[in-house]
Design a protein around this motif. Sequence first.
Motif, PDB file in Angstrom:
ATOM      1  N   GLY A 220       0.832  -1.200   0.000  1.00 17.45           N
ATOM      2  CA  GLY A 220       0.000   0.000   0.000  1.00 17.45           C
ATOM      3  C   GLY A 220       0.865   1.247   0.000  1.00 17.45           C
ATOM      4  N   SER A 221       0.423   2.284  -0.675  1.00 16.47           N
ATOM      5  CA  SER A 221       1.181   3.536  -0.683  1.00 16.47           C
ATOM      6  C   SER A 221       0.243   4.717  -0.845  1.00 16.47           C
ATOM      7  N   THR A 222       0.673   5.860  -0.334  1.00 14.19           N
ATOM      8  CA  THR A 222      -0.052   7.111  -0.492  1.00 14.19           C
ATOM      9  C   THR A 222       0.955   8.245  -0.454  1.00 14.19           C
ATOM     10  N   GLN A 223       0.582   9.369  -1.010  1.00 17.61           N
ATOM     11  CA  GLN A 223       1.505  10.502  -1.043  1.00 17.61           C
ATOM     12  C   GLN A 223       0.978  11.636  -0.167  1.00 17.61           C
ATOM     13  N   PHE A 224       1.859  12.151   0.666  1.00 17.73           N
ATOM     14  CA  PHE A 224       1.553  13.300   1.518  1.00 17.73           C
ATOM     15  C   PHE A 224       2.301  14.519   0.990  1.00 17.73           C
ATOM     16  N   MET A 225       1.639  15.665   1.070  1.00 14.52           N
ATOM     17  CA  MET A 225       2.301  16.930   0.776  1.00 14.52           C
ATOM     18  C   MET A 225       2.648  17.593   2.102  1.00 14.52           C
ATOM     19  N   VAL A 226       3.936  17.790   2.335  1.00 14.27           N
ATOM     20  CA  VAL A 226       4.397  18.437   3.563  1.00 14.27           C
ATOM     21  C   VAL A 226       4.834  19.849   3.208  1.00 14.27           C
ATOM     22  N   THR A 227       4.101  20.823   3.738  1.00 20.81           N
ATOM     23  CA  THR A 227       4.418  22.229   3.456  1.00 20.81           C
ATOM     24  C   THR A 227       5.397  22.755   4.509  1.00 20.81           C
ATOM     25  N   GLN A 228       6.082  23.805   4.148  1.00 21.34           N
ATOM     26  CA  GLN A 228       7.094  24.358   5.048  1.00 21.34           C
ATOM     27  C   GLN A 228       6.436  25.220   6.115  1.00 21.34           C
ATOM     28  N   SER A 229       6.696  24.888   7.368  1.00 14.95           N
ATOM     29  CA  SER A 229       6.230  25.741   8.461  1.00 14.95           C
ATOM     30  C   SER A 229       7.094  27.005   8.513  1.00 14.95           C
ATOM     31  N   ARG A 230       6.685  27.965   9.349  1.00 12.55           N
ATOM     32  CA  ARG A 230       7.393  29.254   9.356  1.00 12.55           C
ATOM     33  C   ARG A 230       7.446  29.823  10.760  1.00 12.55           C
ATOM     34  N   LEU A 231       8.446  30.635  10.974  1.00  9.15           N
ATOM     35  CA  LEU A 231       8.528  31.429  12.194  1.00  9.15           C
ATOM     36  C   LEU A 231       7.982  32.821  11.886  1.00  9.15           C
ATOM     37  N   ALA A 232       7.091  33.286  12.745  1.00  6.49           N
ATOM     38  CA  ALA A 232       6.465  34.591  12.494  1.00  6.49           C
ATOM     39  C   ALA A 232       6.429  35.408  13.778  1.00  6.49           C
ATOM     40  N   TYR A 233       6.691  36.714  13.644  1.00  7.80           N
ATOM     41  CA  TYR A 233       6.481  37.639  14.768  1.00  7.80           C
ATOM     42  C   TYR A 233       4.988  37.915  14.850  1.00  7.80           C
TER      43      TYR A 233
END
Length: 289
Positions: A220-233
């Motif tokens: 079995g397989s599936t694809q995940f999209m991992v977006t870039q988290s960010r540091l914010a003031y």
Amino acid sequence: AQFNITRSRLVYTNGVPQSLSTYNMSNPITIQLQDIGGYSICLPGRITSYSVALATNSSGVFCSDGAGNIAITTLSFHGNSTTGVFYYYDSVAGSPVLSASGSGNVVPASIQFTIARSRLMFASGYAQTIPSYNMSKPIALQLQDSTGTPLTLPGRISNYTVNLGTNSTLGVFCSDSVGGTAATTVTFAGNNTTATVYYYDLTAGNQTLTATGAGGVSVGSTQFMVTQSRLAYTSGAPQSIPAYNMSRPITVQLQDASGGPITLPNLISSYKVTLASNSTTGVFCSDNN
């Protein structure tokens, strides 16, 4: 007087042929000791039992019960009870031949079964988009037959291990939603062939998650999209301050791409943020003194 003795025969009378999936129990299979005319034989009283050997050219298993708890290799007939019932399962896809043979001048029986590959499927929670460092929603993994029906494992298979994998070197599967316990496998048993896992990744990108089991089972397989988290003031910036004067509080937050605060998995005990300024004389402080 001359007698003409014809060969009796073993005959599959019910439940053949069948098409199964790997690790799936068959329907009942009935075999009978018959005379040449197709009638059930009644054994002479002095023959206390007549043994029938069951065999296959595959790695399949014969069982005496429909739940697959007790493996057998023979059936025994007694008196006028010359009909036997058994069950079969196989861990290898293909076209195995099931045979039954007895001692003496008896024609053996054989039949061919078709075994399709069962499959591991991400049944729900697949194809998610998640921020880096953030736990996924629940992911349900299921062992199914070739038609997509959840599989019930034979009782004598106490557990079936599924290996979890990802092409990301920094991706982690967890058994809990808070990311406190890493998992590299899940285990199925009996009719409990669905498991829930969670996932997080420290690397942004398209990550492929896989589930692999032993025997004739499709991966079995599936694809995940991992977006870039960010540091914010989030507060206290920007400010205008005199030289040598402390600023008001400045708040920085780890966020997902949409600005929501990230909750770190429990396995990540700390996440270090480096503070820097383009001024050679600027100083960051943890207190306002």
